[in-house]
Design a protein around this motif. Structure first.
Motif, PDB file in Angstrom:
ATOM      1  N   ARG A 127      -3.875-107.174  -7.535  1.00  0.00           N
ATOM      2  CA  ARG A 127      -4.595-107.854  -8.036  1.00  0.00           C
ATOM      3  C   ARG A 127      -5.919-108.176  -6.939  1.00  0.00           C
ATOM      4  O   ARG A 127      -5.658-108.072  -5.904  1.00  0.00           O
ATOM      5  CB  ARG A 127      -3.524-109.251  -8.520  1.00  0.00           C
ATOM      6  CG  ARG A 127      -5.047-110.083  -8.945  1.00  0.00           C
ATOM      7  CD  ARG A 127      -3.362-111.215  -8.986  1.00  0.00           C
ATOM      8  NE  ARG A 127      -3.132-111.927  -8.163  1.00  0.00           N
ATOM      9  CZ  ARG A 127      -2.029-112.757  -7.932  1.00  0.00           C
ATOM     10  NH1 ARG A 127      -1.816-113.486  -9.551  1.00  0.00           N
ATOM     11  NH2 ARG A 127      -1.885-113.485  -7.696  1.00  0.00           N
ATOM     12  N   GLY A 184      -0.551-109.370 -14.056  1.00  0.00           N
ATOM     13  CA  GLY A 184      -2.234-110.010 -13.263  1.00  0.00           C
ATOM     14  C   GLY A 184      -3.401-109.000 -14.460  1.00  0.00           C
ATOM     15  O   GLY A 184      -4.207-109.382 -14.064  1.00  0.00           O
ATOM     16  N   MET A 185      -3.126-107.659 -14.476  1.00  0.00           N
ATOM     17  CA  MET A 185      -3.076-106.250 -14.526  1.00  0.00           C
ATOM     18  C   MET A 185      -3.420-106.136 -16.254  1.00  0.00           C
ATOM     19  O   MET A 185      -4.767-105.954 -16.565  1.00  0.00           O
ATOM     20  CB  MET A 185      -3.029-105.570 -13.884  1.00  0.00           C
ATOM     21  CG  MET A 185      -2.614-105.200 -12.736  1.00  0.00           C
ATOM     22  SD  MET A 185      -1.887-103.898 -11.832  1.00  0.00           S
ATOM     23  CE  MET A 185      -2.991-102.809 -12.400  1.00  0.00           C
TER      24      MET A 185
END
Ligand code: TXA
Ligand code: MG
Length: 347
Positions: free
Chosen positions: A204, A235-236
């Protein structure tokens, strides 16, 4: 549950520590974004974090540590947080340099997990994410208590909070206490660095980008490729940090004009710097809501104001749709800002 907001003085920090010792969760300021913290080794507290955020249990948490002198891979292993012997030998020196130069600070390291770290913290992964926050309130609290598991203090998939009122609007009634330490300096979540195929890999982007990390580690750092079939870090996920309103992205000022022509209704604009007079006139005519993130396009300032600006346009007197101006593609902060805006715009 009544949610209290207290200015983070030493008395309030002690009260937060008392909640944490009683397996409760509290929101705390860090230099990146506000976190929702609980005792990392107490599964009951960790379960409350997931419940308050409505976070799916496949999404692992970051464990926040005290800024003790002599932090190193060996010290993390001695604290029974990681299994240092599972780290590829040729990556150790680079990781030690990152620990020495970036901690405390906005870097999270994903390393082989020690079995003492509860499964729930790591979502059952063989790794654990570790970070030493720099914020004095976070540090004061951790040093009085224990390592704290803390995701960003927002409901799952929503914009990370960068001030105490934003935490309140996300989690009011779900947690007992928010420590108010003022607005977060950086405004974007930490850079997350892990090991993939025996290489240091940025999972990230944050304030620290590939080239800075490569230089600090004196060892190559590559960018993670997102695999649709396999989530390395939610978060991806393609959509994340999402506002409620439709959000369109502009690569240029002429793109802003095109988007204004294509979409009817009152626009909300998030800009990187002051707009030229003709465009301002058109926007006034459309009764646009404007949020200028930096007078002169300073990207540190843009990052600092980004989530609060997005949240404000999304919530107060909402327009029909939002347009956000993207910084030109570049390493470091520009990459991190583009990443967050692209996720916010993905549906
Ligand atoms: O700046 C920050 O990192 C903030 C503050 C509060 O410290 N925290 C934060 O936490 O952003 P969260 O949970 O919102 O994001 C953590 C990210 C997620 O994308 C998660 O999937 C990833 O780190 N992560 C955590 N543990 C991981 C692991 N074992 N392997 C891969 N990714 C991991
Ligand atoms: Mg988050």
């Amino acid at each position: 549950m009544n949610t209290q907001i207290l200015a983070a003085d030493s008395q309030a920090i002690q009260q937060a520590a008392a909640y944490l010792r009683a397996s409760e969760v509290v929101a705390i300021p860090t230099e990146t974004v506000y976190g929702l913290a609980g005792h990392a080794f107490d599964p009951a507290a960790v379960a409350k974090i997931f419940a308050a955020k409505e976070r799916p249990q496949f999404d692992p948490l970051i464990v926040h540590l005290a800024a003790e002198p002599g932090l190193s891979l060996a010290a993390l292993a001695a604290q029974r947080l990681i299994c240092a012997e599972q780290i590829p030998q040729h990556l150790k020196a680079g990781l030690e340099r990152l620990i020495q130069t970036c901690w405390p600070g906005p870097l999270t390291l994903v390393l082989p997990r020690h079995p003492r770290v509860p499964d729930l913290v790591s979502a059952g992964l063989p790794t654990v994410a570790l970070r030493v926050p720099q914020h004095p309130v976070a540090q004061a609290l951790i040093s009085q208590t224990f390592p704290l598991a803390a995701p960003s203090a927002n409901r799952f998939g929503r914009i990370s909070p960068t001030h105490a009122q934003a935490v309140y609007s996300e989690l009011q009634g779900r947690i007992p206490l928010i420590l108010d330490g003022g607005p977060c300096e950086i405004g974007l979540e930490s850079s997350v660095l892990g090991i993939e195929d025996e290489q240091l890999c940025l999972l990230r982007p944050g304030r620290l980008g590939i080239s800075e990390l490569t230089e600090l580690a004196q060892s190559p750092v590559i960018l993670a490729q997102s695999h649709p079939a396999e989530i390395k870090a939610p978060g991806m996920l393609k959509s994340h940090y999402a506002p409620r309103l439709p959000l369109f992205l502009a690569e240029s000022r002429s793109d802003i004009q095109r988007l204004l022509a294509e979409h009817a209704g009152r626009p909300g604009l998030l800009t990187l710097s002051t707009l030229p007079a003709e465009l301002m006139q058109e926007l006034q005519h459309r009764q646009a809501r404007l949020c200028c993130l930096s007078a002169d396009g300073n990207l540190a300032e843009v990052a600092h104001h980004l989530f609060a600006g997005l949240r404000q346009l999304d919530q107060e007197d909402p327009p029909a749709f939002l347009i956000a101006e993207l910084p030109a593609p570049a390493e470091g902060l520009a990459h991190a800002i583009r990443n967050r805006l692209q996720k916010a715009a993905a549906r």
